[in-house]
Motif scaffolding. Structure first.
Motif, PDB file in Angstrom:
ATOM      1  N   LEU A 248     116.086  77.306  -9.957  1.00 52.00           N
ATOM      2  CA  LEU A 248     115.198  76.343  -9.310  1.00 52.00           C
ATOM      3  C   LEU A 248     115.987  75.129  -8.843  1.00 52.00           C
ATOM      4  N   ILE A 249     115.828  74.787  -7.576  1.00 52.72           N
ATOM      5  CA  ILE A 249     116.449  73.585  -7.022  1.00 52.72           C
ATOM      6  C   ILE A 249     115.333  72.673  -6.532  1.00 52.72           C
ATOM      7  N   GLY A 250     115.319  71.431  -7.048  1.00 49.33           N
ATOM      8  CA  GLY A 250     114.400  70.410  -6.541  1.00 49.33           C
ATOM      9  C   GLY A 250     115.189  69.455  -5.670  1.00 49.33           C
ATOM     10  N   MET A 251     114.803  69.323  -4.407  1.00 52.25           N
ATOM     11  CA  MET A 251     115.571  68.501  -3.473  1.00 52.25           C
ATOM     12  C   MET A 251     114.638  67.743  -2.543  1.00 52.25           C
ATOM     13  N   ARG A 252     115.220  66.803  -1.806  1.00 59.11           N
ATOM     14  CA  ARG A 252     114.437  65.972  -0.890  1.00 59.11           C
ATOM     15  C   ARG A 252     113.764  66.828   0.173  1.00 59.11           C
ATOM     16  N   TYR A 253     112.501  66.555   0.381  1.00 55.14           N
ATOM     17  CA  TYR A 253     111.726  67.219   1.424  1.00 55.14           C
ATOM     18  C   TYR A 253     112.142  66.649   2.775  1.00 55.14           C
ATOM     19  N   LEU A 254     112.469  67.539   3.709  1.00 52.35           N
ATOM     20  CA  LEU A 254     112.818  67.104   5.058  1.00 52.35           C
ATOM     21  C   LEU A 254     111.545  67.083   5.892  1.00 52.35           C
ATOM     22  N   GLU A 255     110.988  65.914   5.961  1.00 49.45           N
ATOM     23  CA  GLU A 255     109.668  65.740   6.572  1.00 49.45           C
ATOM     24  C   GLU A 255     109.704  66.009   8.079  1.00 49.45           C
ATOM     25  N   PRO A 256     108.556  66.419   8.633  1.00 46.16           N
ATOM     26  CA  PRO A 256     108.453  66.567  10.086  1.00 46.16           C
ATOM     27  C   PRO A 256     108.761  65.219  10.740  1.00 46.16           C
ATOM     28  N   PRO A 257     109.392  65.240  11.864  1.00 42.67           N
ATOM     29  CA  PRO A 257     109.564  66.369  12.781  1.00 42.67           C
ATOM     30  C   PRO A 257     110.829  67.196  12.577  1.00 42.67           C
ATOM     31  N   HIS A 258     111.497  67.143  11.392  1.00 38.05           N
ATOM     32  CA  HIS A 258     112.650  68.028  11.165  1.00 38.05           C
ATOM     33  C   HIS A 258     112.235  69.476  11.428  1.00 38.05           C
ATOM     34  N   ILE A 259     113.087  70.175  12.143  1.00 37.41           N
ATOM     35  CA  ILE A 259     112.819  71.566  12.482  1.00 37.41           C
ATOM     36  C   ILE A 259     114.145  72.332  12.453  1.00 37.41           C
ATOM     37  N   ILE A 260     114.081  73.626  12.155  1.00 38.77           N
ATOM     38  CA  ILE A 260     115.284  74.461  12.135  1.00 38.77           C
ATOM     39  C   ILE A 260     115.901  74.469  13.539  1.00 38.77           C
ATOM     40  N   LEU A 261     117.184  74.191  13.618  1.00 36.09           N
ATOM     41  CA  LEU A 261     117.884  74.093  14.897  1.00 36.09           C
ATOM     42  C   LEU A 261     117.776  75.369  15.723  1.00 36.09           C
ATOM     43  N   ARG A 262     117.752  76.528  15.087  1.00 35.84           N
ATOM     44  CA  ARG A 262     117.670  77.792  15.840  1.00 35.84           C
ATOM     45  C   ARG A 262     116.460  77.808  16.769  1.00 35.84           C
ATOM     46  N   LYS A 263     115.322  77.334  16.268  1.00 35.25           N
ATOM     47  CA  LYS A 263     114.109  77.320  17.089  1.00 35.25           C
ATOM     48  C   LYS A 263     114.292  76.425  18.306  1.00 35.25           C
ATOM     49  N   GLU A 264     114.958  75.319  18.108  1.00 36.33           N
ATOM     50  CA  GLU A 264     115.162  74.375  19.201  1.00 36.33           C
ATOM     51  C   GLU A 264     116.227  74.869  20.174  1.00 36.33           C
ATOM     52  N   SER A 265     117.245  75.548  19.651  1.00 38.53           N
ATOM     53  CA  SER A 265     118.310  76.070  20.511  1.00 38.53           C
ATOM     54  C   SER A 265     117.775  77.122  21.469  1.00 38.53           C
ATOM     55  N   THR A 266     116.942  78.012  20.945  1.00 33.94           N
ATOM     56  CA  THR A 266     116.399  79.063  21.812  1.00 33.94           C
ATOM     57  C   THR A 266     115.453  78.477  22.853  1.00 33.94           C
ATOM     58  N   ALA A 267     114.866  77.330  22.544  1.00 34.97           N
ATOM     59  CA  ALA A 267     113.996  76.647  23.511  1.00 34.97           C
ATOM     60  C   ALA A 267     114.792  75.710  24.425  1.00 34.97           C
ATOM     61  N   ARG A 268     116.119  75.687  24.236  1.00 37.08           N
ATOM     62  CA  ARG A 268     117.039  74.866  25.030  1.00 37.08           C
ATOM     63  C   ARG A 268     116.745  73.366  24.925  1.00 37.08           C
ATOM     64  N   ILE A 269     116.329  72.949  23.759  1.00 42.75           N
ATOM     65  CA  ILE A 269     116.098  71.530  23.514  1.00 42.75           C
ATOM     66  C   ILE A 269     117.407  70.921  23.030  1.00 42.75           C
ATOM     67  N   GLU A 270     117.794  69.802  23.615  1.00 44.03           N
ATOM     68  CA  GLU A 270     119.058  69.168  23.280  1.00 44.03           C
ATOM     69  C   GLU A 270     118.847  68.044  22.273  1.00 44.03           C
ATOM     70  N   TYR A 271     119.843  67.905  21.407  1.00 40.90           N
ATOM     71  CA  TYR A 271     119.856  66.834  20.415  1.00 40.90           C
ATOM     72  C   TYR A 271     121.130  66.022  20.636  1.00 40.90           C
ATOM     73  N   PRO A 272     120.997  64.808  21.149  1.00 48.18           N
ATOM     74  CA  PRO A 272     122.167  64.045  21.582  1.00 48.18           C
ATOM     75  C   PRO A 272     123.150  63.677  20.471  1.00 48.18           C
ATOM     76  N   LEU A 273     122.720  63.637  19.216  1.00 48.33           N
ATOM     77  CA  LEU A 273     123.604  63.257  18.116  1.00 48.33           C
ATOM     78  C   LEU A 273     124.117  64.449  17.322  1.00 48.33           C
ATOM     79  N   LEU A 274     123.661  65.646  17.650  1.00 44.51           N
ATOM     80  CA  LEU A 274     124.007  66.836  16.873  1.00 44.51           C
ATOM     81  C   LEU A 274     125.515  67.067  16.791  1.00 44.51           C
TER      82      LEU A 274
END
Length: 197
Positions: free
Chosen positions: A36-62
């Motif tokens: 069991l690992i308890g860790m910080r919740y990555l609140e929305p709008p955090h999203i898996i990069l794969r979903k954004e990459s396939t949608a061709r959304i750019e992240y300027p700081l990535l």
């Protein structure tokens, strides 16, 4: 896969989190018996990069964030920074991650170059390309050399599975997750895996 992978994920999160706290969710608790690992919740709008990459959304700081993350984690866990004693101690600890290293060797360095139940391609359109890869003995020799480097070179702590499914993003934040494949290996593996995307 064994439940021990949670232990190596925890170790990876803790070490990467110490070196790059701005890019790794904080771990609050780990129970090895329960995996069991308890860790910080990555609140929305955090999203898996794969979903954004396939949608061709750019992240300027990535690019800046990932370069910073890899530079810190790879340099500060290598012999370029650590003493020999510290490095050997940590290499020995991560040597226990045998099952996931075996899986990487199979999926990255073996299965793609032969007939395997895990290989899939768009048939019949890519049948000739798949056959060409299977029959390319020079390619297989090059891959065998890379596999040898993967197995033998303990340069630094690597994530071991650094792809778009292991990164969560917003326009301002980049968070690296899921280091259950972590072990001491060649620095170029993480860099190449991420750049491949």
């Amino acid at each position: 896969m064994t439940k021990e992978r949670a232990y190596f994920e925890y170790l990876g999160l803790k070490e990467e989190g110490c070196l790059s706290p701005e890019y790794v969710p904080e771990v609050y608790h780990f129970d090895r018996t329960m995996s069991l690992i308890g860790m910080r919740y990555l609140e929305p709008p955090h999203i898996i990069l794969r979903k954004e990459s396939t949608a061709r959304i750019e992240y300027p700081l990535l690019a800046e964030h990932m370069a910073d993350f890899m530079a810190k984690t790879l340099f500060f866990t290598s012999l370029l920074f650590r003493t020999t004693s510290e490095h050997k101690r940590d290499v020995a600890e991560y040597c226990g991650n045998v099952e996931l290293c075996r899986l990487t060797k199979q999926v990255v360095f073996s299965d793609p170059y032969k007939f395997s139940q895990y290989n899939h391609w768009t048939s019949p359109y890519l049948d000739r390309d798949a056959e060409a890869v299977r029959e390319d003995n020079l390619l297989k020799l090059e891959v065998a050399e890379l596999k040898s480097k993967f197995c033998e070179r303990a340069h630094a702590l690597i994530h071991g599975d650094l792809h778009t499914g292991s990164v969560m993003v917003t326009r301002e934040s980049t968070q690296v997750i899921d280091p259950e494949f972590a072990f001491y290996g060649p620095m170029g593996f993480d860099i190449g895996a991420f750049l491949e995307i």
